[in-house]
Design a protein around this motif. Structure first.
Motif, mmCIF file in Angstrom:
data_model
loop_
_atom_site.group_PDB
_atom_site.id
_atom_site.type_symbol
_atom_site.label_atom_id
_atom_site.label_comp_id
_atom_site.label_asym_id
_atom_site.label_seq_id
_atom_site.Cartn_x
_atom_site.Cartn_y
_atom_site.Cartn_z
ATOM 1 N N ILE A 140 -14.470 -5.856 5.738
ATOM 2 C CA ILE A 140 -14.359 -5.635 7.240
ATOM 3 C C ILE A 140 -13.804 -4.220 7.579
ATOM 4 O O ILE A 140 -13.156 -3.806 6.914
ATOM 5 N N GLU A 141 -14.427 -3.943 8.591
ATOM 6 C CA GLU A 141 -13.845 -2.394 9.103
ATOM 7 C C GLU A 141 -13.693 -2.883 10.627
ATOM 8 O O GLU A 141 -14.167 -3.520 11.333
ATOM 9 N N GLY A 142 -12.373 -2.029 11.129
ATOM 10 C CA GLY A 142 -12.100 -2.156 12.505
ATOM 11 C C GLY A 142 -11.025 -1.282 13.033
ATOM 12 O O GLY A 142 -10.412 -0.377 12.286
ATOM 13 N N GLN A 143 -10.845 -1.190 14.457
ATOM 14 C CA GLN A 143 -10.061 -0.258 14.900
ATOM 15 C C GLN A 143 -8.685 -1.027 14.922
ATOM 16 O O GLN A 143 -8.379 -2.104 15.398
ATOM 17 N N VAL A 144 -7.676 -0.422 14.551
ATOM 18 C CA VAL A 144 -6.186 -1.049 14.489
ATOM 19 C C VAL A 144 -5.532 -1.019 15.942
ATOM 20 O O VAL A 144 -5.491 -0.190 16.674
ATOM 21 N N ILE A 145 -5.226 -2.168 16.254
ATOM 22 C CA ILE A 145 -4.785 -2.490 17.580
ATOM 23 C C ILE A 145 -3.369 -2.511 17.437
ATOM 24 O O ILE A 145 -2.555 -1.907 18.359
ATOM 25 N N ASP A 146 -2.647 -3.011 16.528
ATOM 26 C CA ASP A 146 -1.175 -2.755 16.029
ATOM 27 C C ASP A 146 -1.088 -2.848 14.542
ATOM 28 O O ASP A 146 -1.589 -3.641 13.775
ATOM 29 N N ALA A 147 -0.500 -1.751 14.103
ATOM 30 C CA ALA A 147 -0.228 -1.423 12.850
ATOM 31 C C ALA A 147 0.845 -2.114 12.280
ATOM 32 O O ALA A 147 1.032 -2.202 11.043
ATOM 33 N N HIS A 148 1.743 -2.600 12.862
ATOM 34 C CA HIS A 148 2.934 -3.330 12.596
ATOM 35 C C HIS A 148 2.925 -4.648 13.241
ATOM 36 O O HIS A 148 4.179 -5.164 13.430
ATOM 37 N N VAL A 203 -6.864 -1.663 1.072
ATOM 38 C CA VAL A 203 -7.187 -1.399 2.830
ATOM 39 C C VAL A 203 -7.245 0.065 2.515
ATOM 40 O O VAL A 203 -6.569 0.720 1.899
ATOM 41 N N MET A 204 -8.297 0.679 3.132
ATOM 42 C CA MET A 204 -8.347 2.180 3.290
ATOM 43 C C MET A 204 -8.384 2.603 4.845
ATOM 44 O O MET A 204 -8.909 1.940 5.617
ATOM 45 N N ASN A 205 -7.889 3.600 4.922
ATOM 46 C CA ASN A 205 -7.791 4.228 6.264
ATOM 47 C C ASN A 205 -9.140 5.505 6.391
ATOM 48 O O ASN A 205 -9.105 6.416 5.734
ATOM 49 N N LEU A 206 -9.840 4.879 7.254
ATOM 50 C CA LEU A 206 -11.200 5.681 7.316
ATOM 51 C C LEU A 206 -10.984 6.991 8.347
ATOM 52 O O LEU A 206 -12.132 7.573 8.434
ATOM 53 N N SER A 207 -9.949 6.966 8.932
ATOM 54 C CA SER A 207 -9.724 7.932 9.811
ATOM 55 C C SER A 207 -9.126 9.284 9.416
ATOM 56 O O SER A 207 -9.063 10.066 9.949
ATOM 57 N N ARG A 208 -8.522 9.045 8.101
ATOM 58 C CA ARG A 208 -7.952 10.183 7.458
ATOM 59 C C ARG A 208 -8.402 10.601 6.160
ATOM 60 O O ARG A 208 -8.831 9.916 5.587
ATOM 61 N N MET A 210 0.899 -1.350 -0.175
ATOM 62 C CA MET A 210 -0.166 0.080 0.021
ATOM 63 C C MET A 210 0.954 1.197 -0.044
ATOM 64 O O MET A 210 1.157 1.935 0.903
ATOM 65 N N VAL A 211 1.296 1.380 -1.187
ATOM 66 C CA VAL A 211 2.223 2.699 -1.172
ATOM 67 C C VAL A 211 1.519 3.978 -0.674
ATOM 68 O O VAL A 211 0.157 4.200 -1.364
ATOM 69 N N GLY A 212 2.223 4.668 0.155
ATOM 70 C CA GLY A 212 1.519 6.223 0.382
ATOM 71 C C GLY A 212 0.431 5.957 1.377
ATOM 72 O O GLY A 212 -0.026 6.890 1.832
ATOM 73 N N LEU A 213 0.248 4.670 2.123
ATOM 74 C CA LEU A 213 -0.879 4.576 3.014
ATOM 75 C C LEU A 213 -0.288 4.688 4.313
ATOM 76 O O LEU A 213 0.632 3.926 4.992
ATOM 77 N N THR A 214 -0.893 5.569 5.166
ATOM 78 C CA THR A 214 -0.431 5.842 6.515
ATOM 79 C C THR A 214 -1.549 5.268 7.435
ATOM 80 O O THR A 214 -2.674 5.717 7.259
ATOM 81 N N ILE A 215 -1.269 4.270 8.457
ATOM 82 C CA ILE A 215 -2.032 3.613 9.129
ATOM 83 C C ILE A 215 -1.582 3.670 10.377
ATOM 84 O O ILE A 215 -0.393 3.055 10.553
ATOM 85 N N VAL A 216 -2.019 4.023 11.543
ATOM 86 C CA VAL A 216 -1.290 3.916 13.049
ATOM 87 C C VAL A 216 -2.211 3.455 13.885
ATOM 88 O O VAL A 216 -3.487 3.249 13.632
ATOM 89 N N ASP A 217 -1.714 3.084 15.133
ATOM 90 C CA ASP A 217 -2.587 2.076 16.095
ATOM 91 C C ASP A 217 -3.869 3.276 16.325
ATOM 92 O O ASP A 217 -3.688 4.475 16.749
ATOM 93 N N GLY A 218 -4.936 2.824 16.585
ATOM 94 C CA GLY A 218 -6.055 3.644 17.146
ATOM 95 C C GLY A 218 -6.867 4.007 15.605
ATOM 96 O O GLY A 218 -8.139 4.500 15.622
ATOM 97 N N ASP A 219 -6.246 4.033 14.531
ATOM 98 C CA ASP A 219 -6.934 4.210 13.219
ATOM 99 C C ASP A 219 -8.105 3.395 12.988
ATOM 100 O O ASP A 219 -7.855 1.825 13.488
ATOM 101 N N THR A 220 -8.984 3.594 12.263
ATOM 102 C CA THR A 220 -9.956 2.536 11.881
ATOM 103 C C THR A 220 -9.828 2.586 10.316
ATOM 104 O O THR A 220 -10.031 3.300 9.432
ATOM 105 N N ILE A 221 -9.780 1.124 9.966
ATOM 106 C CA ILE A 221 -9.501 0.636 8.396
ATOM 107 C C ILE A 221 -10.708 0.085 7.788
ATOM 108 O O ILE A 221 -11.475 -0.652 8.709
ATOM 109 N N ARG A 222 -10.841 0.023 6.694
ATOM 110 C CA ARG A 222 -11.787 -0.946 5.980
ATOM 111 C C ARG A 222 -10.869 -1.911 5.033
ATOM 112 O O ARG A 222 -10.029 -1.174 4.243
ATOM 113 N N ALA A 223 -10.894 -3.140 5.098
ATOM 114 C CA ALA A 223 -10.026 -4.151 4.154
ATOM 115 C C ALA A 223 -11.100 -4.930 3.413
ATOM 116 O O ALA A 223 -12.148 -5.615 3.984
#
Length: 87
Positions: A28-36, A82-87, A1-14
């Protein structure tokens, strides 16, 4: 995912499958517990599922479960999987 920034606490859609006309979206959508996370032997987002497109009142599907969303996949990879719904 070039250019995609996701950190703990963000909500993503996959997405499970690439969205297409004439076919219901599967994601699915959910809150990121561990982005790495590497718990499963590959780089993934560890999330707690807050929405499952296929769940309903009787079948909760993956709702509430902790799942691992791979950063990249060798099959069915597409821009926007994968999409970051928080940003």
């Amino acid at each position: 995912m070039v250019g995609l920034t996701i950190v703990d606490g963000d909500t993503i859609r996959a997405y499970d499958f690439k969205p297409m006309t004439g076919r219901e979206d599967c994601f699915i959508e959910g809150q990121v517990i561990d982005a790495h996370s590497t718990e499963q032997g590959y780089q993934a987002y560890k999330i707690r599922v807050t929405r499952d497109s296929w769940s309903d009142a009787e079948d909760k599907g993956r709702l509430g479960h902790v799942v691992f969303v791979p950063w990249t996949v060798s099959f069915n990879e597409f821009q926007g999987r994968v999409m970051n719904l928080s940003r």
